[in-house]
Scaffold this motif. Structure first.
Motif, PDB file in Angstrom:
ATOM      1  N   PHE A 104       0.805  -1.177  -0.257  1.00  0.00           N
ATOM      2  CA  PHE A 104      -0.001  -0.014   0.064  1.00  0.00           C
ATOM      3  C   PHE A 104       0.901   1.098   0.077  1.00  0.00           C
ATOM      4  N   ARG A 105       0.385   2.403   0.084  1.00  0.00           N
ATOM      5  CA  ARG A 105       1.036   3.649  -0.321  1.00  0.00           C
ATOM      6  C   ARG A 105       2.318   3.842   0.780  1.00  0.00           C
ATOM      7  N   ASP A 106       2.411   3.229   1.904  1.00  0.00           N
ATOM      8  CA  ASP A 106       3.404   3.525   2.911  1.00  0.00           C
ATOM      9  C   ASP A 106       4.005   2.349   3.287  1.00  0.00           C
ATOM     10  N   GLY A 107       3.759   1.207   2.849  1.00  0.00           N
ATOM     11  CA  GLY A 107       4.479  -0.077   3.275  1.00  0.00           C
ATOM     12  C   GLY A 107       3.598  -1.382   2.822  1.00  0.00           C
ATOM     13  N   TRP A 108       3.775  -2.240   3.487  1.00  0.00           N
ATOM     14  CA  TRP A 108       3.196  -3.742   3.073  1.00  0.00           C
ATOM     15  C   TRP A 108       2.261  -4.062   4.444  1.00  0.00           C
ATOM     16  N   SER A 149      11.305  -9.165  -4.412  1.00  0.00           N
ATOM     17  CA  SER A 149      10.459  -8.007  -5.673  1.00  0.00           C
ATOM     18  C   SER A 149      11.515  -6.947  -5.855  1.00  0.00           C
ATOM     19  N   GLY A 150      12.553  -6.917  -5.152  1.00  0.00           N
ATOM     20  CA  GLY A 150      13.455  -5.784  -5.536  1.00  0.00           C
ATOM     21  C   GLY A 150      13.193  -4.347  -4.509  1.00  0.00           C
ATOM     22  N   ALA A 151      12.394  -4.901  -3.507  1.00  0.00           N
ATOM     23  CA  ALA A 151      12.242  -3.591  -2.667  1.00  0.00           C
ATOM     24  C   ALA A 151      13.247  -3.437  -1.735  1.00  0.00           C
ATOM     25  N   VAL A 152      14.038  -4.404  -1.432  1.00  0.00           N
ATOM     26  CA  VAL A 152      14.947  -4.184  -0.228  1.00  0.00           C
ATOM     27  C   VAL A 152      16.107  -5.277  -0.752  1.00  0.00           C
ATOM     28  N   ARG A 153      17.354  -4.572  -0.412  1.00  0.00           N
ATOM     29  CA  ARG A 153      18.430  -5.432  -0.727  1.00  0.00           C
ATOM     30  C   ARG A 153      18.750  -6.402   0.324  1.00  0.00           C
ATOM     31  N   CYS A 154      18.953  -7.593   0.004  1.00  0.00           N
ATOM     32  CA  CYS A 154      19.316  -8.930   1.002  1.00  0.00           C
ATOM     33  C   CYS A 154      20.412  -8.260   1.998  1.00  0.00           C
ATOM     34  N   GLY A 155      20.116  -8.289   3.421  1.00  0.00           N
ATOM     35  CA  GLY A 155      20.940  -7.658   4.253  1.00  0.00           C
ATOM     36  C   GLY A 155      20.634  -6.587   4.890  1.00  0.00           C
ATOM     37  N   ASP A 156      19.347  -5.763   4.209  1.00  0.00           N
ATOM     38  CA  ASP A 156      19.112  -4.404   4.741  1.00  0.00           C
ATOM     39  C   ASP A 156      17.863  -4.512   5.810  1.00  0.00           C
ATOM     40  N   TYR A 213      10.351 -14.263   8.311  1.00  0.00           N
ATOM     41  CA  TYR A 213      11.087 -14.525   7.030  1.00  0.00           C
ATOM     42  C   TYR A 213      10.655 -14.404   5.728  1.00  0.00           C
ATOM     43  N   HIS A 214       9.379 -14.959   5.685  1.00  0.00           N
ATOM     44  CA  HIS A 214       8.718 -15.090   4.524  1.00  0.00           C
ATOM     45  C   HIS A 214       8.576 -13.457   4.049  1.00  0.00           C
ATOM     46  N   ALA A 215       8.005 -12.751   4.796  1.00  0.00           N
ATOM     47  CA  ALA A 215       7.875 -11.317   4.322  1.00  0.00           C
ATOM     48  C   ALA A 215       9.317 -10.781   3.838  1.00  0.00           C
ATOM     49  N   TYR A 216      10.346 -10.991   4.460  1.00  0.00           N
ATOM     50  CA  TYR A 216      11.651 -10.322   4.098  1.00  0.00           C
ATOM     51  C   TYR A 216      12.163 -10.896   2.848  1.00  0.00           C
ATOM     52  N   THR A 217      11.943 -12.275   2.764  1.00  0.00           N
ATOM     53  CA  THR A 217      12.405 -12.907   1.334  1.00  0.00           C
ATOM     54  C   THR A 217      11.407 -12.438   0.229  1.00  0.00           C
ATOM     55  N   GLU A 218      10.254 -12.067   0.478  1.00  0.00           N
ATOM     56  CA  GLU A 218       9.454 -11.679  -0.553  1.00  0.00           C
ATOM     57  C   GLU A 218       9.697 -10.402  -1.093  1.00  0.00           C
ATOM     58  N   LEU A 219      10.049  -9.488  -0.084  1.00  0.00           N
ATOM     59  CA  LEU A 219      10.747  -7.987  -0.118  1.00  0.00           C
ATOM     60  C   LEU A 219      11.928  -8.147  -1.223  1.00  0.00           C
ATOM     61  N   GLY A 224      11.279   9.375  12.777  1.00  0.00           N
ATOM     62  CA  GLY A 224      12.017   9.919  11.544  1.00  0.00           C
ATOM     63  C   GLY A 224      12.222   8.841  10.674  1.00  0.00           C
ATOM     64  N   ASP A 225      12.162   7.582  11.201  1.00  0.00           N
ATOM     65  CA  ASP A 225      12.829   6.382  10.550  1.00  0.00           C
ATOM     66  C   ASP A 225      11.704   5.963   9.292  1.00  0.00           C
ATOM     67  N   THR A 226      12.494   5.721   8.072  1.00  0.00           N
ATOM     68  CA  THR A 226      11.557   5.885   7.102  1.00  0.00           C
ATOM     69  C   THR A 226      12.036   4.169   6.363  1.00  0.00           C
ATOM     70  N   ARG A 227      12.601   3.627   7.097  1.00  0.00           N
ATOM     71  CA  ARG A 227      13.138   1.974   6.542  1.00  0.00           C
ATOM     72  C   ARG A 227      11.522   1.333   6.145  1.00  0.00           C
ATOM     73  N   PRO A 228      11.953   0.438   5.342  1.00  0.00           N
ATOM     74  CA  PRO A 228      10.513  -0.494   4.870  1.00  0.00           C
ATOM     75  C   PRO A 228      10.025  -0.980   5.831  1.00  0.00           C
ATOM     76  N   CYS A 229       8.562  -0.703   6.234  1.00  0.00           N
ATOM     77  CA  CYS A 229       7.871  -1.504   7.330  1.00  0.00           C
ATOM     78  C   CYS A 229       6.673  -2.235   6.650  1.00  0.00           C
TER      79      CYS A 229
END
Ligand SMILES: *Cc1c(COP(=O)(O)O)cnc(C)c1O
Length: 496
Positions: free
Chosen positions: A94-98, A248-255, A239-245, A412-417
């Motif tokens: 959605f607009r601000d995350g997943w 899909s290219g939304a997150v680099r592995c390790g971030d 873990y599943h949410a992380y690997t999906e992200l 102010g933390d804008t990390r993917p959520c």
């Protein structure tokens, strides 16, 4: 081999399968894995795996006394077409995350993710030990666990399940889901009290002489999140949410990414913390509460204090003042200081409050943030997300989403959520309908119909036919009759 240690006596430890059978430790402690920082699970190794394969890898690493084949049978038996989504727990942007939708299982609540597999882990454990007694599952519910457990255990050989729910507090749909449960081994009882009363009753039953004497070839266990067999399967979807992200290219592995979790008994969010301990790159875990904000205060101040009013809210699965699984976090953060835990839990019981040592409070603050949401904010969040993003969410999810916004604004933390979405909106039709339309429909089933007309979203299959099912259970008891009721049931189940 991973050992499961009682939080109240570190000399008492069991292999996984025995801890699953036992549920609660006989001393009242909770079994907690001793090896989470010894085991490392790298999400990079799970990128190409299905949900079922990830589940087998993660659960297998922690429940290492089960064979690989046994674990695979459990994960494949649990996570199949019972779930309406092939993904099991689909991630919805959605607009601000997943939103991670954890509610596509047989009872439309996130509890299904753990309670579809727990009966399998339990029966497998029984086979391993060659036991022939009946497993009596006692379960306290604030609404969702009850139905998910009834569904998971219905007609499972050599088990019987009794569910206790607060007479006032659960939604009408939740109540009907439980009262109409099929199965010859199930029983559902309303209690004139709140969830904490139900939970205390079930915990006390384990050490009550009255109940123990009534059990012949009956072993009591629990389907609540005090059972480690429920907690460990919940690590998987982080873990599943992380690997999906990553995929899909939304997150680099390790971030690192953040999670916002609607919290009641602290089980779901503790699974997120365990995931972080195992090596998942987690930034923040946002602990979201409703007006029953005892955890918000605790995480901010280090003082846990239940001496406050109890509120019934539109997110009833979080109407809890005593969050059992917190005990596990404190045990792990204090390097298994069982003396400290016994002391804190004794204070909680006698004075209703305790304060943790400052270094433990500081450690909690390294990973957890906490916010609470009032009823108006909850309703407004449901409406805004629907109007803005076209997404229908339930009140628990709304509490978590609101907490995410509060956290982002303050930090102010804008990390993917990722926001954990824990129930279908239709389970709370009356409140969701009122939040969206501004008008009241006191009958939950009619509200479900109106909500569907308003939004065009399909009602999950299991809820759509609820009104056609016969009500089987109408018994209601006083809190003070709890142990006697349980003892009587144990006698019925006893055999030579
Ligand atoms: C149980 C439940 C929660 C809270 O989960 P805990 O593990 O008890 O913290 C949140 N939302 C819903 C819909 C639930 O059923």
């Amino acid at each position: 081999m991973v050992r499961y240690v009682s939080t109240r006596n570190r000399n008492l430890s069991l292999p996984a399968h025995e801890a699953v059978i036992s549920g609660l430790a006989p001393d009242g402690g909770l079994f907690t894995p001793d090896a989470v920082d010894r085991i490392h699970i790298d999400p990079a190794d799970l990128l190409k795996c299905t949900y079922q394969q990830q589940a087998a890898a993660i659960i297998g690493a922690l429940f290492d006394d089960y064979s690989e084949e046994q674990i695979r049978n459990c994960t494949e038996g649990a996570y199949d077409s019972k779930f309406a989504s092939e993904d099991i727990v689909p991630l919805r942007p959605f607009r601000d995350g997943w939103l991670m939708e954890l509610w596509h299982g047989p009872t439309s609540a996130f509890k299904d993710v753990a309670l579809t597999i727990l009966p399998r882990l339990l029966s497998t454990a029984y086979q391993m030990d060659g036991r022939d007694d009946t497993i009596a599952i006692l379960t306290a519910t604030s609404g969702d666990t009850g139905k998910a457990a009834l569904s998971g255990f219905a007609d499972v050989p050599d088990t019987a399940i009794t569910v206790f729910y607060p007479e006032v507090g659960v939604s009408e749909i939740q109540r009907l889901q439980m009262q109409t449960s099929p199965g010859n081994n199930v029983e559902v009882i309303a209690v004139k009290g709140n969830f904490d009363d139900c939970q205390r009753m079930v915990k006390e039953a384990v050490s009550s002489p009255l109940v123990r004497d009534a059990c012949r070839h009956v072993t009591i266990s629990s389907a609540n999140s005090i059972n480690i067999g429920r907690l460990v399967p919940q690590i998987v979807y982080y873990y599943h949410a992380y690997t999906e992200l990553v995929n899909s290219g939304a997150v680099r592995c390790g971030d690192r990414i953040n999670f916002s979790v609607p919290t009641g008994n602290f089980g779901d969010i503790l699974a997120g913390w365990l995931a972080a301990c195992l090596g998942l790159p987690v930034g923040r875990l946002i602990c979201a509460s409703n007006r029953n904000n005892v955890l918000t205060d605790f995480i901010r101040t280090g003082t846990y204090d239940v001496n406050r009013d109890f509120h019934t809210t539109m997110s009833p699965s979080m109407d809890i003042l005593i969050s059992s699984n917190l005990e596990r976090l404190l045990f792990m953060l204090s390097s298994q200081d069982d003396t400290l835990i016994r002391d804190l839990m004794e204070k909680l019981k006698t004075e209703g409050t305790y304060t943790v040592p400052e270094e433990i409070h500081a450690k909690i603050g390294e990973m957890f943030s906490a916010y609470w949401t009032n009823e108006d904010e909850c309703a407004e969040t449901i409406r805004t997300v629907y109007e803005r993003d076209g997404i229908l969410i339930d009140p628990h999810t709304a509490v978590a989403l609101h907490a995410m916004y509060s956290y982002q604004e303050e930090s102010g933390d804008t990390r993917p959520c990722v926001v954990l979405s824990t129930a279908s909106a239709y389970k709370f039709s009356r409140d969701v309908y009122r939040s969206l339309s501004g008008s009241n429909e006191p009958d939950d089933l009619k509200a479900m119909q109106k909500l569907q007309e308003l939004t065009g979203e399909a009602v999950p299959e299991n809820l759509a036919h609820l009104h056609e099912l016969p009500v089987r259970f109408t018994k209601s008891i006083a809190v003070s009759d709890g142990l006697e009721t349980i003892a009587r049931r144990m006698k019925e189940l006893s055999h030579d």
